[in-house]
Design a protein around this motif. Structure first.
Motif, short mmCIF file in Angstrom:
data_model
loop_
_atom_site.label_atom_id
_atom_site.label_comp_id
_atom_site.label_asym_id
_atom_site.label_seq_id
_atom_site.Cartn_x
_atom_site.Cartn_y
_atom_site.Cartn_z
N SER A 163 0.83 -1.27 -0.28
CA SER A 163 0.01 0.09 0.21
C SER A 163 0.89 1.20 -0.05
N ALA A 164 2.18 1.09 -0.05
CA ALA A 164 2.88 2.32 -0.15
C ALA A 164 2.75 3.19 -1.40
N HIS A 165 2.48 4.58 -1.03
CA HIS A 165 2.12 5.67 -1.88
C HIS A 165 3.32 6.04 -2.67
N LEU A 166 2.79 6.07 -4.18
CA LEU A 166 3.99 6.53 -5.03
C LEU A 166 3.41 7.84 -5.94
N PRO A 167 3.17 8.71 -5.18
CA PRO A 167 2.40 9.97 -6.04
C PRO A 167 3.39 10.69 -6.83
N HIS A 168 4.67 10.59 -6.92
CA HIS A 168 5.59 11.00 -7.79
C HIS A 168 5.68 10.66 -9.14
N LEU A 169 5.04 9.24 -9.33
CA LEU A 169 5.10 8.71 -10.60
C LEU A 169 4.21 9.37 -11.48
N SER A 170 3.15 9.61 -11.17
CA SER A 170 2.25 10.39 -11.96
C SER A 170 2.82 11.98 -12.41
N GLY A 171 3.45 12.22 -11.18
CA GLY A 171 4.06 13.53 -11.76
C GLY A 171 5.23 13.61 -12.69
N LEU A 172 5.87 12.59 -12.54
CA LEU A 172 7.13 12.31 -13.44
C LEU A 172 6.58 12.02 -14.98
N LYS A 173 5.33 11.16 -15.08
CA LYS A 173 4.95 11.13 -16.35
C LYS A 173 4.53 12.36 -17.08
N THR A 174 3.89 13.28 -16.13
CA THR A 174 3.66 14.59 -16.57
C THR A 174 4.62 15.48 -17.22
N LEU A 175 5.61 15.35 -16.37
CA LEU A 175 6.99 16.23 -16.77
C LEU A 175 7.43 15.60 -17.96
N ALA A 176 7.46 14.34 -18.44
CA ALA A 176 8.01 13.81 -19.65
C ALA A 176 7.05 13.91 -20.83
N GLN A 177 5.86 14.10 -20.37
CA GLN A 177 4.78 14.58 -21.33
C GLN A 177 5.11 16.26 -21.77
N LEU A 178 5.39 17.01 -20.79
CA LEU A 178 5.77 18.52 -21.14
C LEU A 178 7.09 18.34 -21.90
N LEU A 179 8.10 17.72 -21.57
CA LEU A 179 9.21 17.62 -22.33
C LEU A 179 9.13 17.17 -23.69
N ALA A 180 8.42 16.31 -23.84
CA ALA A 180 8.02 15.71 -25.38
C ALA A 180 7.15 16.77 -25.87
N CYS A 181 6.50 17.66 -25.36
CA CYS A 181 5.54 18.72 -26.18
C CYS A 181 6.80 19.86 -26.48
N HIS A 182 7.72 20.13 -25.54
CA HIS A 182 8.62 21.19 -25.90
C HIS A 182 9.41 20.56 -27.04
N ALA A 183 9.85 19.40 -27.15
CA ALA A 183 10.78 19.04 -28.08
C ALA A 183 10.04 18.92 -29.34
N ILE A 184 8.79 18.72 -29.34
CA ILE A 184 8.05 18.66 -30.75
C ILE A 184 8.12 20.18 -31.17
N LEU A 185 7.78 20.98 -30.53
CA LEU A 185 7.63 22.41 -30.88
C LEU A 185 9.16 22.93 -31.38
N LYS A 186 10.11 22.38 -30.78
CA LYS A 186 11.47 23.20 -31.13
C LYS A 186 12.11 22.28 -32.13
N VAL A 187 11.41 21.18 -32.77
CA VAL A 187 11.76 20.27 -33.80
C VAL A 187 11.08 21.34 -35.05
N GLU A 188 9.71 21.69 -34.92
CA GLU A 188 9.21 22.50 -35.86
C GLU A 188 9.79 23.67 -35.96
N ALA A 189 10.49 24.46 -35.01
CA ALA A 189 11.10 25.63 -35.09
C ALA A 189 12.62 25.37 -35.35
N SER A 190 13.03 24.03 -35.88
CA SER A 190 14.47 23.73 -36.39
C SER A 190 15.47 24.03 -35.16
#
Length: 453
Positions: A163-190
């Motif tokens: 029953s150990a709580h692991l709330p940081h896992l969902s936060g890490l997933k979110t940060l990874a999504q944000l980084l992917a968003c940022h990378a995608i936009l930067k690819v579009e901007a070359s």
């Protein structure tokens, strides 16, 4: 002369002797059964003690307390987990979904379509990504403090067991999504330097879980790595990176591929449920209290009034625990081998699962089936990482040959690869094929058929 009737007293005495002899025989049988059962219980306990002693001797965790100290604690002033948890605390949710109005940042719509299916980014999606990034600019600035050399261990109360709580896992997933968003936009901007830096940050996110001995943590880490591979693929397909950055990416991808994350997860899983089943045998009240912590009110188990010594003497859960430890030892040994040898784990584990159901090993029958998917997930993740490492080597070769592509992967060794990475599914070198425009590097996948990528 007529026969005299038998003495009724003789009949009574005969019956008494028969009953006495029967009782004596039954007593002997009961005594034999009790002796046999006592010997069996003693041998069962000795078997468990021997298995736990072997785990201890190997320096591995065996209960919740030892799990908190393995693989090793990280000093607070060197712990990148505190940077990430601070970043997670600054995450702000909003609506990024074109389909609904109650989707939070934790499920930003469209990222996987862009990365996995090479979809072009639409104006609507660009707007969503930009909003997500603007809303969470502070959180992203915080994780820039993490370096490749940072170690990490998240604050988890391992004494809560399953029953150990692991709330940081969902936060890490979110940060990874944000980084992917940022990378995608930067690819579009070359903007190759920033886009590739986002991939390095994704790898750091994943590596922050390297020392976390929880299977769920390692599954989360693997998911982040998979997205980072797709992000890199999009970058390499659109932009040219300098050799220095390619070398840096190769080094980091090689390091994460060398981490046997699911071995760490299985070792932690064994320690978690070894202690849980021990409590089921020795302290069922505490076990049920722990099991009920994350269960809805209508799905909670009732506490036993007083199991007493008889419950412990029967050893129902000791039997289950001994079986579980035996099965997990096999699973861990096979996972240590890595693919394709570890594929045997799936069939071995299916056999263990069937046997657990047949023997009424209740806890083992619930836990073991999920292990069958682990070696397949491990192979898939390693295939993606090895594809990425090889693609980086191809790009480095390409930059040294005026943009030309190698005819085969053998041209990469030893200057850009010490050896061609093996396909985790069959152990042969990864496949490579030049296309009319570009190239493809691929694994044959779980169907074990070369379909050309």
């Amino acid at each position: 002369m007529s026969k005299l009737p038998k003495n009724p007293a003789n009949r009574v005495n005969g019956l008494a002797r028969f009953l006495l002899a029967s009782a004596a025989l039954a007593g002997v049988c009961v005594a034999i059964i009790l002796v046999w059962f006592s010997v069996w219980r003693w041998q069962l306990r000795q078997s468990i003690h021997a298995k736990v002693a072997a785990i201890k001797a190997a320096g591995l965790p065996f209960d919740w307390q030892s799990l908190a100290q393995w693989p090793a604690p990280v000093p607070n002033d060197e712990n990148a987990a505190f940077i990430y948890t601070n970043s997670i605390a600054h995450l702000k949710g909003t609506d990024f979904s074109p389909y609904a109005h109650d989707i939070s940042i934790r499920s930003i719509s469209g990222i996987d379509d862009v990365l996995y299916f090479h979809e072009p980014i639409s104006a609507k999606l660009r707007e969503q990504f930009e909003l997500a990034l603007a809303t969470n600019a502070v959180a992203l600035e915080i994780i820039d403090q993490v370096t490749n050399a940072s170690e990490s261990r998240y604050p988890i109360d391992y004494l809560d067991g399953p029953s150990a709580h692991l709330p940081h896992l969902s936060g890490l997933k979110t940060l990874a999504q944000l980084l992917a968003c940022h990378a995608i936009l930067k690819v579009e901007a070359s903007n190759a330097p920033v886009a590739s830096a986002d991939v390095l940050s994704e790898l750091n996110l994943s590596r922050s879980l390297d020392n976390e001995p929880m299977l769920m943590s390692q599954l989360t880490s693997a998911g982040i790595l998979s997205r980072s591979c797709r992000t890199l693929e999009r970058i390499l397909g659109r932009l040219v990176l300098p050799d220095e950055r390619l070398s840096q990416l190769e080094s980091q991808f090689t390091a994460v591929e060398a981490t046997n994350r699911f071995l760490i997860g299985l070792i932690g899983e064994r320690a978690t449920y070894n202690e849980f089943i021990r409590l089921a045998q020795d302290d069922p009240k505490k076990m049920i209290e722990i099991a009920n912590e994350n269960s809805p009110a209508d799905d909670q188990s009732e506490l036993p009034r007083n199991p007493g010594a008889g419950w412990k003497f029967l050893g129902f859960f000791d039997r289950d625990r001994d079986f579980y430890l035996n099965a997990m030892a096999t699973n861990i040994d096979l996972m240590r081998e890595g693919p394709p040898a570890s594929f045997v784990l799936a069939s071995e584990n299916e056999q263990f699962s069937k046997e657990a159901r047949h023997r009424l090993e209740v806890v083992s029958a619930m836990l073991l089936p999920m292990m069958s998917a682990i070696p397949k997930r491990d192979a898939n993740d390693r295939a993606e990482l090895r594809d990425a490492i090889t693609a980086i080597a191809v790009e480095r070769w390409r930059s040294k040959h005026q943009g030309a592509l190698p005819d085969s992967l053998t041209a990469l060794a030893p200057a850009f690869l010490t050896a061609i990475p093996a396909d985790p599914y069959d152990g042969k070198p990864l496949r490579y094929k030049r296309l009319a425009k570009g190239y493809t590097i691929y694994s044959i996948g779980p169907n074990l058929r070369d379909d050309g990528g």
